[in-house]
Design a protein around this motif. Sequence first.
Motif, PDB file in Angstrom:
ATOM      1  N   ALA A 184      -7.061  -1.981   1.700  1.00 51.94           N
ATOM      2  CA  ALA A 184      -7.138  -1.264   0.425  1.00 51.94           C
ATOM      3  C   ALA A 184      -8.227  -1.856  -0.461  1.00 51.94           C
ATOM      4  O   ALA A 184      -8.516  -3.051  -0.414  1.00 51.94           O
ATOM      5  CB  ALA A 184      -5.797  -1.330  -0.287  1.00 51.94           C
ATOM      6  N   CYS A 185      -8.844  -1.005  -1.263  1.00 48.03           N
ATOM      7  CA  CYS A 185      -9.917  -1.453  -2.150  1.00 48.03           C
ATOM      8  C   CYS A 185      -9.497  -2.636  -3.024  1.00 48.03           C
ATOM      9  O   CYS A 185     -10.299  -3.532  -3.273  1.00 48.03           O
ATOM     10  CB  CYS A 185     -10.383  -0.292  -3.032  1.00 48.03           C
ATOM     11  N   ALA A 186      -8.265  -2.645  -3.496  1.00 47.01           N
ATOM     12  CA  ALA A 186      -7.794  -3.732  -4.361  1.00 47.01           C
ATOM     13  C   ALA A 186      -7.878  -5.095  -3.671  1.00 47.01           C
ATOM     14  O   ALA A 186      -7.946  -6.119  -4.339  1.00 47.01           O
ATOM     15  CB  ALA A 186      -6.364  -3.462  -4.814  1.00 47.01           C
TER      16      ALA A 186
ATOM     17  N   PHE B 220     -14.545  -4.745  -4.691  1.00 44.09           N
ATOM     18  CA  PHE B 220     -13.793  -3.986  -5.699  1.00 44.09           C
ATOM     19  C   PHE B 220     -13.892  -4.686  -7.045  1.00 44.09           C
ATOM     20  O   PHE B 220     -13.601  -5.871  -7.173  1.00 44.09           O
ATOM     21  CB  PHE B 220     -12.322  -3.869  -5.271  1.00 44.09           C
ATOM     22  N   ASP B 221     -14.339  -3.963  -8.062  1.00 48.02           N
ATOM     23  CA  ASP B 221     -14.449  -4.490  -9.427  1.00 48.02           C
ATOM     24  C   ASP B 221     -13.435  -3.750 -10.283  1.00 48.02           C
ATOM     25  O   ASP B 221     -13.615  -2.577 -10.577  1.00 48.02           O
ATOM     26  CB  ASP B 221     -15.861  -4.278  -9.940  1.00 48.02           C
TER      27      ASP B 221
ATOM     28  N   ALA C  56      -5.319  -0.469 -14.097  1.00 49.34           N
ATOM     29  CA  ALA C  56      -5.166  -1.369 -12.957  1.00 49.34           C
ATOM     30  C   ALA C  56      -5.290  -0.616 -11.631  1.00 49.34           C
ATOM     31  O   ALA C  56      -5.525  -1.232 -10.601  1.00 49.34           O
ATOM     32  CB  ALA C  56      -3.814  -2.070 -13.028  1.00 49.34           C
ATOM     33  N   ASP C  57      -5.142   0.706 -11.675  1.00 48.79           N
ATOM     34  CA  ASP C  57      -5.208   1.514 -10.457  1.00 48.79           C
ATOM     35  C   ASP C  57      -6.619   1.998 -10.129  1.00 48.79           C
ATOM     36  O   ASP C  57      -6.840   2.568  -9.075  1.00 48.79           O
ATOM     37  CB  ASP C  57      -4.281   2.725 -10.572  1.00 48.79           C
TER      38      ASP C  57
ATOM     39  N   LYS D 142     -16.349   5.329  -8.652  1.00 47.41           N
ATOM     40  CA  LYS D 142     -15.005   4.941  -9.070  1.00 47.41           C
ATOM     41  C   LYS D 142     -14.071   5.157  -7.893  1.00 47.41           C
ATOM     42  O   LYS D 142     -14.142   6.183  -7.212  1.00 47.41           O
ATOM     43  CB  LYS D 142     -14.532   5.763 -10.266  1.00 47.41           C
ATOM     44  N   VAL D 143     -13.208   4.186  -7.639  1.00 46.76           N
ATOM     45  CA  VAL D 143     -12.247   4.270  -6.541  1.00 46.76           C
ATOM     46  C   VAL D 143     -10.879   3.864  -7.041  1.00 46.76           C
ATOM     47  O   VAL D 143     -10.746   3.160  -8.042  1.00 46.76           O
ATOM     48  CB  VAL D 143     -12.659   3.365  -5.350  1.00 46.76           C
ATOM     49  N   GLU D 144      -9.859   4.307  -6.345  1.00 44.82           N
ATOM     50  CA  GLU D 144      -8.497   3.876  -6.650  1.00 44.82           C
ATOM     51  C   GLU D 144      -8.213   2.592  -5.882  1.00 44.82           C
ATOM     52  O   GLU D 144      -8.774   2.357  -4.811  1.00 44.82           O
ATOM     53  CB  GLU D 144      -7.499   4.954  -6.263  1.00 44.82           C
TER      54      GLU D 144
END
Length: 63
Positions: A10-12, A17-18, A24-25, A48-50
Amino acid sequence: MVITTAGAAACAKCKFFDNAEASADLGLCRYNPPISQPSGEAAGIWPKVEASDWCGHFEPVAA
């Protein structure tokens, strides 16, 4: 060959990931350079990504 599932990638959890966005999502993907805009006066932007999104460029955050 290591197989990574989408949840683990996941991107998080990615070093690109910034999460400086207000939510926060949501965050910005810093893997590629900013995307240019049609107007010459507008600055480029990162996609922009989740936090739960994922892609093939995933690299885990260094511990």
